[in-house]
Design a protein around this motif. Structure first.
Motif, PDB file in Angstrom:
ATOM      1  N   LYS A   1       0.832  -1.199   0.000  1.00  0.00           N
ATOM      2  CA  LYS A   1       0.000   0.000   0.000  1.00  0.00           C
ATOM      3  C   LYS A   1       0.865   1.247   0.000  1.00  0.00           C
ATOM      4  CE  LYS A   1      -3.948  -2.033   2.417  1.00  0.00           C
ATOM      5  NZ  LYS A   1      -4.850  -1.940   3.596  1.00  0.00           N
ATOM      6  N   HIS A   2       0.379   2.257  -0.655  1.00  0.00           N
ATOM      7  CA  HIS A   2       1.089   3.530  -0.647  1.00  0.00           C
ATOM      8  C   HIS A   2       0.061   4.654  -0.612  1.00  0.00           C
ATOM      9  CE1 HIS A   2       0.085   4.320  -4.899  1.00  0.00           C
ATOM     10  NE2 HIS A   2       0.233   3.021  -5.049  1.00  0.00           N
ATOM     11  N   PRO A   3       0.415   5.781  -0.023  1.00  0.00           N
ATOM     12  CA  PRO A   3      -0.547   6.894   0.041  1.00  0.00           C
ATOM     13  C   PRO A   3      -0.829   7.462  -1.338  1.00  0.00           C
ATOM     14  CG  PRO A   3       1.604   7.578   0.838  1.00  0.00           C
ATOM     15  CD  PRO A   3       1.675   6.102   0.637  1.00  0.00           C
TER      16      PRO A   3
ATOM     17  N   SER B   1     -11.221  13.180  11.066  1.00  0.00           N
ATOM     18  CA  SER B   1     -11.097  11.762  10.726  1.00  0.00           C
ATOM     19  C   SER B   1     -12.401  10.999  10.873  1.00  0.00           C
ATOM     20  CB  SER B   1     -10.034  11.096  11.609  1.00  0.00           C
ATOM     21  OG  SER B   1     -10.408  11.167  12.967  1.00  0.00           O
TER      22      SER B   1
ATOM     23  N   LYS C   1     -15.990   9.297  10.467  1.00  0.00           N
ATOM     24  CA  LYS C   1     -16.573   8.632   9.308  1.00  0.00           C
ATOM     25  C   LYS C   1     -18.067   8.911   9.173  1.00  0.00           C
ATOM     26  CE  LYS C   1     -13.109   4.984   9.588  1.00  0.00           C
ATOM     27  NZ  LYS C   1     -12.304   5.713  10.576  1.00  0.00           N
TER      28      LYS C   1
ATOM     29  N   HIS D   1      -0.811  10.441  10.844  1.00  0.00           N
ATOM     30  CA  HIS D   1      -1.461   9.128  10.781  1.00  0.00           C
ATOM     31  C   HIS D   1      -2.759   9.214   9.984  1.00  0.00           C
ATOM     32  CE1 HIS D   1      -3.428   5.418  12.256  1.00  0.00           C
ATOM     33  NE2 HIS D   1      -2.186   4.984  12.387  1.00  0.00           N
ATOM     34  N   ILE D   2      -3.514  10.292  10.188  1.00  0.00           N
ATOM     35  CA  ILE D   2      -4.756  10.492   9.433  1.00  0.00           C
ATOM     36  C   ILE D   2      -4.449  10.645   7.946  1.00  0.00           C
ATOM     37  CG2 ILE D   2      -6.677  12.102   9.042  1.00  0.00           C
ATOM     38  CD1 ILE D   2      -6.610  12.654  12.089  1.00  0.00           C
TER      39      ILE D   2
ATOM     40  N   ARG E   1      -2.028   9.407   6.289  1.00  0.00           N
ATOM     41  CA  ARG E   1      -1.538   8.148   5.716  1.00  0.00           C
ATOM     42  C   ARG E   1      -2.638   7.118   5.531  1.00  0.00           C
ATOM     43  NH1 ARG E   1       2.612   5.905   9.561  1.00  0.00           N
ATOM     44  NH2 ARG E   1       2.784   4.264   7.996  1.00  0.00           N
ATOM     45  N   PHE E   2      -3.632   7.095   6.415  1.00  0.00           N
ATOM     46  CA  PHE E   2      -4.551   5.973   6.416  1.00  0.00           C
ATOM     47  C   PHE E   2      -6.010   6.318   6.106  1.00  0.00           C
ATOM     48  CE2 PHE E   2      -0.957   4.572   9.069  1.00  0.00           C
ATOM     49  CZ  PHE E   2      -0.593   3.442   8.343  1.00  0.00           C
ATOM     50  N   SER E   3      -6.318   7.577   5.854  1.00  0.00           N
ATOM     51  CA  SER E   3      -7.692   7.926   5.481  1.00  0.00           C
ATOM     52  C   SER E   3      -7.978   7.481   4.046  1.00  0.00           C
ATOM     53  CB  SER E   3      -7.908   9.435   5.595  1.00  0.00           C
ATOM     54  OG  SER E   3      -7.864   9.849   6.930  1.00  0.00           O
ATOM     55  N   LYS E   4      -9.188   6.994   3.823  1.00  0.00           N
ATOM     56  CA  LYS E   4      -9.575   6.572   2.475  1.00  0.00           C
ATOM     57  C   LYS E   4      -9.731   7.779   1.551  1.00  0.00           C
ATOM     58  CE  LYS E   4     -11.800   2.278   3.874  1.00  0.00           C
ATOM     59  NZ  LYS E   4     -13.055   1.485   3.909  1.00  0.00           N
TER      60      LYS E   4
END
Length: 200
Positions: free
Chosen positions: A6-8, A114, A116, A162-163, A165-168
């Protein structure tokens, strides 16, 4: 070449400000303001930092069909905010976060960003230099509280990263800051610590 894992996503949004969009051109010729990142807009008092930041937030949120979170530590003019956002075509919701304890307000702002439960992709932080850690709020005048703001902003920046990097969906933070002369009189710096400068 293959890159596995996975990559941003490096997403961009065109603002229709020609010079601004082209300032971020990459080696593939793609233009537009990067989203999913943090911006720090700093400078002297009265040069239009808030106007520009509100305008950029409105442009990005409109393009992403998103709401905006405003975490204000200075006090803002609601009519001015509405006027600026309307001028760039934003017609969504601005969710204002406020708490007597500034550290809690910082964390709540990131929770809103962040979350949902609704489409919120843009956070305005106004301003870093006005953040007053609880040690300053509750302590006596003259107490040594050096580094407390930098510590709070370091935690905020790490959580924001962190947000990112990992938010859709790409999340963007626009932090407004003032600048001040460096101790010793050579150049200027923006308060909030070095960690913020590298992560946000």
């Amino acid at each position: 070449m293959k890159i596995r894992g996975k990559h941003p996503v490096c997403a961009r949004t065109k603002t229709d400000w020609y010079s601004f969009d082209h300032a971020f051109i990459n080696n593939r010729g793609e233009i537009g303001a990067p989203v999913g990142v943090g911006y720090e807009n700093f400078g002297a008092t009265g040069i239009g930092k808030s106007t520009f930041s509100y305008s950029l937030a409105g442009k990005l949120a409109k393009a992403q069909d998103s709401d905006i979170v405003l975490s204000d530590f200075e006090g803002y003019d609601e009519q001015f905010l509405e006027g600026v956002l309307s001028s760039v075509g934003f017609d969504g919701t601005v969710d204002v976060v406020s708490d007597e304890e500034d550290e809690k307000q910082l964390m709540e702002s990131l929770d809103k960003l962040s979350g949902k439960d609704k489409a919120t992709h843009v956070l305005i932080l106004d301003s870093v230099s006005a953040i007053t850690p609880i040690a300053e709020q509750k302590g006596d005048i003259g107490e040594a509280n050096m580094g407390k703001r930098a510590s709070a902003m370091a935690q905020f920046s790490r959580r924001a990263l962190h947000i990112f990097r990992f938010s859709k969906q790409p999340k963007t933070i626009i932090a407004i800051n003032h600048w001040r002369p460096k101790m010793g009189g050579y150049g200027y710096e923006a308060p909030g610590g070095e960690t913020k400068n590298f992560l946000l």
